[in-house]
Scaffold this active site. Structure first.
Site, PDB file in Angstrom:
ATOM      1  N   ASP A  91      49.081  36.346  41.244  1.00  0.00           N
ATOM      2  CA  ASP A  91      48.676  37.338  40.280  1.00  0.00           C
ATOM      3  C   ASP A  91      49.647  37.282  38.922  1.00  0.00           C
ATOM      4  O   ASP A  91      49.369  37.381  37.812  1.00  0.00           O
ATOM      5  CB  ASP A  91      48.428  38.552  40.435  1.00  0.00           C
ATOM      6  CG  ASP A  91      47.258  38.621  41.687  1.00  0.00           C
ATOM      7  OD1 ASP A  91      46.319  37.647  41.710  1.00  0.00           O
ATOM      8  OD2 ASP A  91      47.575  39.230  42.608  1.00  0.00           O
ATOM      9  N   GLU A 111      52.999  39.538  42.644  1.00  0.00           N
ATOM     10  CA  GLU A 111      51.506  39.599  42.922  1.00  0.00           C
ATOM     11  C   GLU A 111      51.284  40.884  42.986  1.00  0.00           C
ATOM     12  O   GLU A 111      52.109  41.813  43.233  1.00  0.00           O
ATOM     13  CB  GLU A 111      51.371  38.971  44.425  1.00  0.00           C
ATOM     14  CG  GLU A 111      49.976  38.893  44.888  1.00  0.00           C
ATOM     15  CD  GLU A 111      49.536  37.360  44.786  1.00  0.00           C
ATOM     16  OE1 GLU A 111      48.411  37.112  44.511  1.00  0.00           O
ATOM     17  OE2 GLU A 111      50.373  36.481  45.194  1.00  0.00           O
ATOM     18  N   LYS A 113      48.240  43.888  44.685  1.00  0.00           N
ATOM     19  CA  LYS A 113      46.890  43.748  45.428  1.00  0.00           C
ATOM     20  C   LYS A 113      46.254  45.288  45.064  1.00  0.00           C
ATOM     21  O   LYS A 113      47.110  46.318  45.597  1.00  0.00           O
ATOM     22  CB  LYS A 113      47.021  43.510  46.878  1.00  0.00           C
ATOM     23  CG  LYS A 113      47.126  41.953  47.036  1.00  0.00           C
ATOM     24  CD  LYS A 113      45.984  41.314  47.001  1.00  0.00           C
ATOM     25  CE  LYS A 113      46.135  39.919  46.976  1.00  0.00           C
ATOM     26  NZ  LYS A 113      46.601  39.095  45.630  1.00  0.00           N
TER      27      LYS A 113
END
Length: 277
Positions: A91, A111, A113
């Site tokens: 990401d 990243e 989430k």
């Protein structure tokens, strides 16, 4: 990530500029806040702080690059590839530095989430489930891709003594403490952090060998057993354990810390660039 305002974005821009350089144009200032945006700010801040080093940012890493890195270690590795265009795309992208040997070295992979809307649903009085009669929604499996990307970067960096992968977690599936929420009808509801229906942190700590979360684990750990010495590549896992939201300043500080640990570990390979005027 979610629920980030323009004020957060402008604050990060000012921090990055630091009165020296401007990074983002008008379109970027109104772009949705995300870990990718913050990672690009970290990239530019490092460029500003270390003018003798050359950095680059890229959004993805090709699978064949990972295989090539494995084959340089042992010819039996990195042989299988079905799609030439296969890649991973964390990401937050990948930040690299050019070493004294002309090789690009990864110093930051990030990243994000977000999983679990239970807090927002309860605040809004929304019931969930098949019959819309439940307070909590059973956790999904959106985190599996994070494990894949972590493993792929670990393969790519198998010869490095550090592992600069940072994972930012947010949502009711990643709580570390109980939280009490006011409902629209005036009642309150407590979400227990250790509810097995919700909590998914234990599925992610496989990526850091069960070491502490909210900790910079970038420098690899070496352990011994059965006459062997084993190098552990642990992801640095950060969570909003109180159900809050990450703001960009917090993520940026953590990213810079991870990147600077990487640079310290690469110090010898960056020596000429850091010392030459």
């Amino acid at each position: 990530m979610k629920n980030k305002g323009q004020s957060d974005r402008l604050t990060v821009q000012q921090i990055a500029n630091d009165g020296v350089i401007g990074i983002f144009d008008e379109n970027a200032q109104i772009h949705d806040a995300s870990v990718a945006y913050t990672s690009s700010v970290a990239h530019m801040m490092l460029t500003n702080e270390y003018p003798k080093l050359k950095f680059r940012y890229r959004a993805s890493l090709l699978k064949h690059e990972i295989n090539d890195a494995l084959q340089r270690i042992d010819s039996t590795l990195g042989q299988t590839l079905f799609l030439k265009s296969a890649s991973i795309k964390p990401d937050g992208g990948i930040v690299e530095v050019l070493d004294d040997h002309g090789d690009w070295r990864v110093i930051l992979v990030s990243e994000a989430k977000y999983q679990g809307k239970d807090i927002d649903n309860i605040k809004e009085g929304v019931l969930v489930g098949k019959n819309k009669d439940q307070m909590l929604m059973a956790a999904g499996n959106a985190i599996e891709r994070a494990h894949k990307n972590i493993r792929e970067i670990a393969n790519f960096m198998l010869l490095e003594r550090y592992f600069p992968y940072v994972l930012f977690l947010e949502g009711s599936n990643f709580l570390t403490q109980n939280i009490t929420i006011d409902r629209p009808d005036g009642s309150v509801y407590t979400i227990a952090y250790d509810n097995g229906t919700l909590n998914r942190l234990d599925r992610l700590t496989a990526a850091n060998y069960g070491m502490p979360i909210n900790t910079n684990l970038c420098e690899n750990k070496f352990v011994s057993g059965n006459g062997l010495t084993i190098m552990l590549q642990a992801a640095s896992i950060y969570t909003k354990g109180d159900g809050g939201h990450w703001d960009q300043r917090e993520m940026l500080d953590i990213m810079i810390s991870i990147a600077k640990t990487s640079l310290r570990m690469l110090g010898q390979d960056l020596f000429k660039q850091l010392t030459n005027s």
